[in-house]
Design an enzyme around this catalytic site. Structure first.
Site, PDB file in Angstrom:
ATOM      1  N   SER C   9      33.714  35.129  39.646  1.00 52.14           N
ATOM      2  CA  SER C   9      33.671  36.363  40.110  1.00 52.14           C
ATOM      3  C   SER C   9      35.029  36.779  40.117  1.00 52.14           C
ATOM      4  CB  SER C   9      33.303  36.331  41.586  1.00 52.14           C
ATOM      5  OG  SER C   9      33.486  37.628  42.305  1.00 52.14           O
ATOM      6  N   SER C  58      47.116  38.453  42.963  1.00 49.59           N
ATOM      7  CA  SER C  58      47.113  38.978  44.493  1.00 49.59           C
ATOM      8  C   SER C  58      46.455  40.473  44.058  1.00 49.59           C
ATOM      9  CB  SER C  58      48.439  39.479  45.081  1.00 49.59           C
ATOM     10  OG  SER C  58      49.440  40.130  44.459  1.00 49.59           O
ATOM     11  N   GLY C  60      43.724  41.668  45.759  1.00 46.02           N
ATOM     12  CA  GLY C  60      43.174  42.209  46.889  1.00 46.02           C
ATOM     13  C   GLY C  60      41.994  42.877  47.011  1.00 46.02           C
ATOM     14  N   LEU C  61      40.942  42.233  46.150  1.00 43.01           N
ATOM     15  CA  LEU C  61      39.538  42.533  46.304  1.00 43.01           C
ATOM     16  C   LEU C  61      39.406  44.173  45.975  1.00 43.01           C
ATOM     17  CD1 LEU C  61      38.388  40.417  49.353  1.00 43.01           C
ATOM     18  CD2 LEU C  61      38.462  39.750  46.954  1.00 43.01           C
ATOM     19  N   CYS C 118      38.390  35.363  52.783  1.00 43.71           N
ATOM     20  CA  CYS C 118      39.167  36.266  53.095  1.00 43.71           C
ATOM     21  C   CYS C 118      39.334  36.254  54.816  1.00 43.71           C
ATOM     22  CB  CYS C 118      38.588  37.805  52.960  1.00 43.71           C
ATOM     23  SG  CYS C 118      37.001  37.763  52.391  1.00 43.71           S
ATOM     24  N   LYS C 153      30.934  30.359  48.560  1.00 40.44           N
ATOM     25  CA  LYS C 153      31.951  30.175  47.782  1.00 40.44           C
ATOM     26  C   LYS C 153      33.083  29.479  48.643  1.00 40.44           C
ATOM     27  CE  LYS C 153      34.840  31.769  44.088  1.00 40.44           C
ATOM     28  NZ  LYS C 153      35.347  32.562  42.904  1.00 40.44           N
ATOM     29  N   GLY C 205      43.639  28.437  37.308  1.00 42.49           N
ATOM     30  CA  GLY C 205      44.011  27.999  35.811  1.00 42.49           C
ATOM     31  C   GLY C 205      43.955  26.666  35.727  1.00 42.49           C
ATOM     32  N   GLY C 231      37.361  25.922  38.670  1.00 42.97           N
ATOM     33  CA  GLY C 231      38.723  25.559  38.595  1.00 42.97           C
ATOM     34  C   GLY C 231      39.472  25.179  37.405  1.00 42.97           C
TER      35      GLY C 231
HETATM   36  C1  FMN Z   1      42.575  37.885  38.729  1.00 42.04           C
HETATM   37  C2  FMN Z   1      41.544  37.001  39.420  1.00 42.04           C
HETATM   38  C3  FMN Z   1      40.850  37.760  40.338  1.00 42.04           C
HETATM   39  C4  FMN Z   1      39.816  37.178  41.036  1.00 42.04           C
HETATM   40  N1  FMN Z   1      39.038  37.579  41.962  1.00 42.04           N
HETATM   41  C5  FMN Z   1      37.943  37.135  42.748  1.00 42.04           C
HETATM   42  C6  FMN Z   1      37.166  37.789  43.373  1.00 42.04           C
HETATM   43  O1  FMN Z   1      37.164  39.122  43.557  1.00 42.04           O
HETATM   44  N2  FMN Z   1      36.109  37.173  44.155  1.00 42.04           N
HETATM   45  C7  FMN Z   1      36.208  35.874  44.042  1.00 42.04           C
HETATM   46  O2  FMN Z   1      35.451  35.260  44.843  1.00 42.04           O
HETATM   47  N3  FMN Z   1      37.068  35.064  43.546  1.00 42.04           N
HETATM   48  C8  FMN Z   1      37.880  35.620  42.678  1.00 42.04           C
HETATM   49  N4  FMN Z   1      38.749  35.023  42.003  1.00 42.04           N
HETATM   50  C9  FMN Z   1      38.820  33.622  41.981  1.00 42.04           C
HETATM   51  C10 FMN Z   1      38.029  32.905  40.612  1.00 42.04           C
HETATM   52  O3  FMN Z   1      36.617  33.369  40.794  1.00 42.04           O
HETATM   53  C11 FMN Z   1      38.028  31.476  40.640  1.00 42.04           C
HETATM   54  O4  FMN Z   1      37.360  30.682  41.853  1.00 42.04           O
HETATM   55  C12 FMN Z   1      39.311  30.923  40.488  1.00 42.04           C
HETATM   56  O5  FMN Z   1      40.072  31.825  39.782  1.00 42.04           O
HETATM   57  C13 FMN Z   1      39.528  29.654  40.157  1.00 42.04           C
HETATM   58  O6  FMN Z   1      38.792  29.229  38.729  1.00 42.04           O
HETATM   59  P1  FMN Z   1      39.880  29.418  37.388  1.00 42.04           P
HETATM   60  O7  FMN Z   1      40.864  28.515  37.658  1.00 42.04           O
HETATM   61  O8  FMN Z   1      38.799  29.232  36.340  1.00 42.04           O
HETATM   62  O9  FMN Z   1      40.354  30.742  37.220  1.00 42.04           O
HETATM   63  C14 FMN Z   1      39.653  35.693  41.171  1.00 42.04           C
HETATM   64  C15 FMN Z   1      40.468  34.775  40.118  1.00 42.04           C
HETATM   65  C16 FMN Z   1      41.585  35.635  39.467  1.00 42.04           C
HETATM   66  C17 FMN Z   1      42.348  34.736  38.497  1.00 42.04           C
END
Ligand code: FMN
Ligand code: FAD
Ligand code: FAD
Ligand code: FMN
Ligand code: FES
Ligand code: FES
Lengths: 287, 291, 291, 287
Positions: C9, C58, C60-61, C118, C153, C205, C231
């Site tokens: 997401s 950041s 911020g949803l 949050c 989550k 990342g 992750g």
């Molecule tokens: C730019 C960005 C925006 C994100 N926005 C949300 C979000 O709106 N809701 C959510 O549950 N997780 C959000 N995440 C978290 C990701 O869904 C994921 O849990 C986290 O990035 C770890 O996975 P990754 O290392 O593959 O990015 C966001 C991550 C990134 C990098």
């Protein structure tokens, strides 16, 4: 132990995927002993990567040293892209060394693949000390046989084994050893190569009550004995491959039993045979 | 302290090896590997695995025990004209207390660092550093048994590190150091085995720097005592980042393995940084992040 | 689900942009960016900073709110023959409940994912996901208001993620997804300003993969429900590592930015991996790490 | 919007530290508009790195496109090491584009340093559409002046400004603009360059009630509008530079007030002067 910025003055792709680098460093060259290694920062860009350990393969006395390495991953990949006149940051010489007495009348050096790296240096040292020795080199096929010429020159006799029989004995150096150790009758065996190979060699050496020194490999972080990350289990507790090793007396090592592939007793029963059954013409290899 | 740069415990051994590569007299402090009451064998290998921008380790606090340390390592460290910090760990509050007692009045020790990242066997294996109550109790017990400065090293594997920091400071800590490693795991997709003999291990290196900077900043908002910033530091600017976040000193860990001269380069680098911006005193940087 | 690979997401928007680059019908599920009750502006820029092996964000949803989502985004997602997972977040238990109520019976939604990373404004700003009590309460409230599968989550910024997992499962969660981002911070040593307008942000990342694998493994030891592993996943072997740790599916986040085809490549890669080792069924990998 | 593996067929170091790459991609070339950008995976090794955004600098219609970039950090450093015939993974064309009406009788393009990248493409487009325009190029010194020849060819008149006066007006393009806008009397200004420069240009444009379109830069992750990371504050709320931009109507942008350097009103009061006081001999630059 030094940390130096050293220039690469020669590079060769000895066989496909196996490179040798000659690196200028009086400090390391002067202080090195056979069996020791250097710890090299392989990647040039700023990205984080641990150093990688490589045995000292040969020495240009007082001037430079050589490493021989096989590309297996990120670090060796980066190192294989180094160009002549590039500078490498190196820590070394590190670790202990092969032990030998000048009284030995016959030693046996056994190398599997790139495991020949530290043994070449040892071979030159033994020669200087007029210690007679035999050598066994293993490879998949003749064209990947490493440093045969050098050993042919230095050793009393050099046996080779290839999986496809294209050079010397058809089979592994282990089988070759089992069929020949009785005639070579070495007082000490020095071995370097893949762990499964080492384990079997050690078994054979044991059977024949011959001392056996092996050079081990583990993942390393510091390479100088501070992180305690390269532990290997010995009968005297955990030892550090980078500091207490990489050379160990095979008897001290507590080999992970489970890992030893099962093999039948017969295999090692020596079938007596004449020298020349093992003495074979070896096709000249690329080095 | 000549300067605010020191090694992170466990990445410097007893200093012997490093003394062959760098001039230990240039360091701000000497921090030895964690010592325990009794010798510890450490964990089964493999103990190391490299991951993106960091390493996983599961050394398992292998060490020869306090007696050996006092007899062999401390005398070596004493040769240098640099403050010595002894890092200790135990599996019970009593062990921490006893270790402090053993170190009480020992000549040449400038400070004790409590590594509270280990599990409390009695309290059902919860990490001391994860509970403000346990962390406070350990600190108090140590405080009661020794009179030299007490540093408590915090673990990042918590929700609210400020609470832990508050608790140990209230219990008598003169300073805090953070962060220790972040618990991680990696699996070999060929063998299906964990990459570490101990299954899980501690993540360190540049990968955890953003986590460490954040925690140092949080703790700096909460407590007044000096903070030793640790986590992924490998360059002068990394160090400066920690100062700005609120650290008064920094420790270099994993980077020591990649470049044994890291600490020396940072010490020189900080001087250069200050000159360039003609800042007369490093303390003008501490906590100066403009939020 | 056609396969166990989906977007994380917030890294996939509403799918519109990605539909121009990849065939969404090939994905295991479609996961939209977190929606809230009311539209949110999001945080002040800068919102992104790259760090070693990862990024800090950041955002911020920022989103247009549930009504806009139902009117504009959901219809778009419905075009594809792929399960749709709607990710929601609130600042109070009531908000989560209300969101679920709004989504109740809405056609074409296969599951709800509760983003509990949050802060709870009422409970003094503690993150829902950091308290097993709050996490349980939010889950129960959601569970009570909607009957489709509920995924919770989890945030990694806790000491014991298994406890949280246990709590949400006991409260009625049908599955858990982990991990969300790790709170981090970075400071610009030229300007002395934080790299993010919001001061701190979420680390994602490859840098966090070892942390995520460890937590998935821990949670897999504790609860029986399916786990979506998230992750630092950017390759087939990364995905396999999560399966071995105990994940039944995986989500790709940050890697989508570097290579929009990551998910497709992993879907194909998993097939190849299984063929090569003639493993007939992916489920034979799940939790099969040999500890 | 496409994701392509595209070959580099030409590379030039235009001035020290500034490179141009010509990249083969019919998809991107055919669909691009002036002001749009491409998102490039710069580093070849496996290490994690976000893509980097670069404006489309020029087009080889239906075949290829060109980028012009300055080395400022890791990504551009890696990109500067790319060799001809290397393949780059690219996402594009992305973002919106400069808006113009073919009825315009005079436009003004203002570029600071490498900001000339998107404006060169715009200049060619305007020329094709027979839209008359003036150009102002700024650089530290004449030898770092970018694409002067091209603009000289395309523009009705090309003014240059250098900090050291080695070419054209001695000072910034901003000062140059303030001293000449009254005579050029553009109907629309297109500007690209460092943010402080843009802010001042926008102020001047405002003073003279001229529409002004600027191309903004922010850090980006996805580049396609999904991560919401490249937000910039506008009077209509946050907009995404990668999707709603990179080209914005200057009036809509809510410039960070604090960031605007203070400057005196006089500076922009137009001092009437003859053409040639601004028309100056320009030393030919390396491109
Ligand atoms: C730019 C960005 C925006 C994100 N926005 C949300 C979000 O709106 N809701 C959510 O549950 N997780 C959000 N995440 C978290 C990701 O869904 C994921 O849990 C986290 O990035 C770890 O996975 P990754 O290392 O593959 O990015 C966001 C991550 C990134 C990098
Ligand atoms: C004391 C010592 C001396 C060595 N001398 C030589 C030498 O002379 N020539 C030579 O080619 N290699 C030598 N090695 C092995 C060499 O260090 C590794 O091949 C190298 O570190 C791999 O790095 P990489 O980044 O390319 O591979 P990685 O990406 O780190 O790993 C790729 C693959 O190689 C395996 N591997 C990684 N490190 C090691 C290691 N240290 N030992 C065994 N397997 C490993 C991994 O399990 C993985 O399967 C020596 C190792 C030690 C400990
Ligand atoms: C839509 C768009 C179009 C662009 N077009 C061009 C172009 O045609 N030619 C060109 O040379 N550059 C262009 N840029 C800027 C270019 O993307 C950055 O210079 C590049 O991303 C820097 O990456 P790096 O890894 O080399 O530097 P980094 O290591 O990421 O950063 C090094 C320094 O550059 C600054 N920086 C990093 N990214 C940006 C950015 N996106 N904008 C401004 N400063 C930045 C950082 O603050 C830091 O000071 C464009 C940017 C955008 C958003
Ligand atoms: C191999 C290794 C061993 C460590 N041993 C200890 C230790 O014995 N005691 C301790 O308090 N911390 C120990 N640490 C943690 C470090 O001191 C430091 O807190 C952590 O590695 C983060 O810093 P870094 O990212 O600079 O390495 C060890 C870290 C590593 C990598
Ligand atoms: S590699 Fe650090 S002790 Fe051996
Ligand atoms: S960079 Fe992701 S939305 Fe603009």
């Amino acid at each position: 132990m030094f940390q130096v910025n050293a220039d690469v003055i020669a590079k060769e792709e000895v066989v496909p995927g196996v490179f040798s680098l000659t690196i200028v460093s009086p400090e390391i060259s002067e202080n090195a002993k056979p069996g020791q290694f250097v710890h090299i920062a392989c990647n040039q860009d700023g990205d984080f990567q641990l150093r990688r350990p490589f045995s000292i393969h040969r020495i240009v006395p007082g001037k430079a040293f050589e490493i021989l390495f096989k590309v297996v991953g990120r670090g060796t990949e980066a190192l294989s892209k180094v160009k002549v006149y590039d500078t490498l940051n190196i820590v070394g010489p590190l670790g202990n060394s092969f032990k030998y007495s000048e009284k030995i009348t016959s030693a046996l050096l056994i190398a599997g693949g790139v495991g020949v790296a530290p043994l070449t240096y040892l071979a030159e040292e033994l020669t200087n000390k007029q210690v007679k020795f035999y050598a066994m080199l293993g490879a998949q096929t003749s064209t990947r046989m490493l440093r045969y010429i050098d050993f042919k020159r230095l050793a009393k006799k050099t046996y080779t084994a290839t999986d496809d029989g294209s050079s010397g004995y058809k089979g592994t150096v282990v089988d070759l050893l089992n069929r020949t150790i009785h005639q070579i009758r070495p007082e000490v065996v020095y071995a370097c190569g893949p762990e499964p190979m080492l384990k079997k060699i050690v078994q054979t050496a044991d059977e024949f009550g011959v001392e056996c020194q092996v050079s081990l490999e583990t993942k390393m972080a510091c390479g100088i004995g501070v992180c305690l990350g390269c532990a290997c289990k010995t009968k005297k507790g955990y030892k550090m491959v980078c500091k207490d090793g990489p050379v160990f007396d095979a008897r001290d090592i507590a080999w992970g039993k489970d890992e030893i592939e099962p093999w039948s007793k017969e295999e090692i029963k020596p079938t007596l045979l004449g020298d020349n059954e093992c003495e074979v013409e070896v096709v000249e290899t690329s080095d | 302290m000549k300067n605010p740069v020191m090694p992170a415990s466990g990445t410097f051994g007893s200093g012997r090896e490093f003394s062959k590569l760098i001039d230990l007299n240039r360091l701000g402090a000497l921090v030895a590997k964690t010592v325990t009451l009794k010798p510890r064998d450490g964990n089964a290998p493999p103990r190391l695995h490299e991951v993106p921008s960091g390493i996983l380790n599961s050394i398992g606090l292998q060490n020869e025990g306090i007696d050996y340390f006092l007899e062999h390592d401390l005398p070596f460290l004493r040769q240098f004209d640099v403050p010595i910090i002894v890092n200790i760990a135990g599996n019970s509050i009593e062990e921490y207390a006893e270790l402090c007692w053993e170190l009480r009045g020992v000549e040449g020790i400038s400070a004790i660092e409590l590594n509270i990242s280990c599990p409390n066997v009695k309290a059902g294996g919860i990490t001391f550093g994860a509970s403000s109550r346990l962390a406070g109790q350990v600190t108090a017990a140590a405080r009661y048994n020794i009179d030299i400065p007490l540093i408590v090293k915090l673990t990042p594997n918590v929700y609210n590190i400020s609470r832990i920091a508050r608790a140990v400071v209230d219990a008598g800590a003169d300073a805090v150091s953070l962060i220790n490693t972040v618990v991680g795991m990696s699996i070999d997709t060929d063998t299906f085995k964990p990459r570490l003999g101990n299954i899980t291990g501690g993540l360190s290196g540049p990968a955890i720097k953003p986590i460490a900077v954040r925690m140092v900043w949080e703790v700096a908002q909460t407590v007044e005592v000096p903070i030793i910033g640790i986590g992924g530091i490998r360059s002068t600017l990394d160090a400066i980042e920690f100062f700005l976040a609120g650290a008064t000193a920094i420790a270099v860990g994993t980077a020591n393995f990649v470049n044994p001269h890291t600490m020396i380069e940072i010490i020189d680098g900080i001087e250069g940084f200050l000159k360039q911006r003609d800042i007369t005193d490093m303390y003008q940087l501490i906590g100066k992040v403009e939020v």
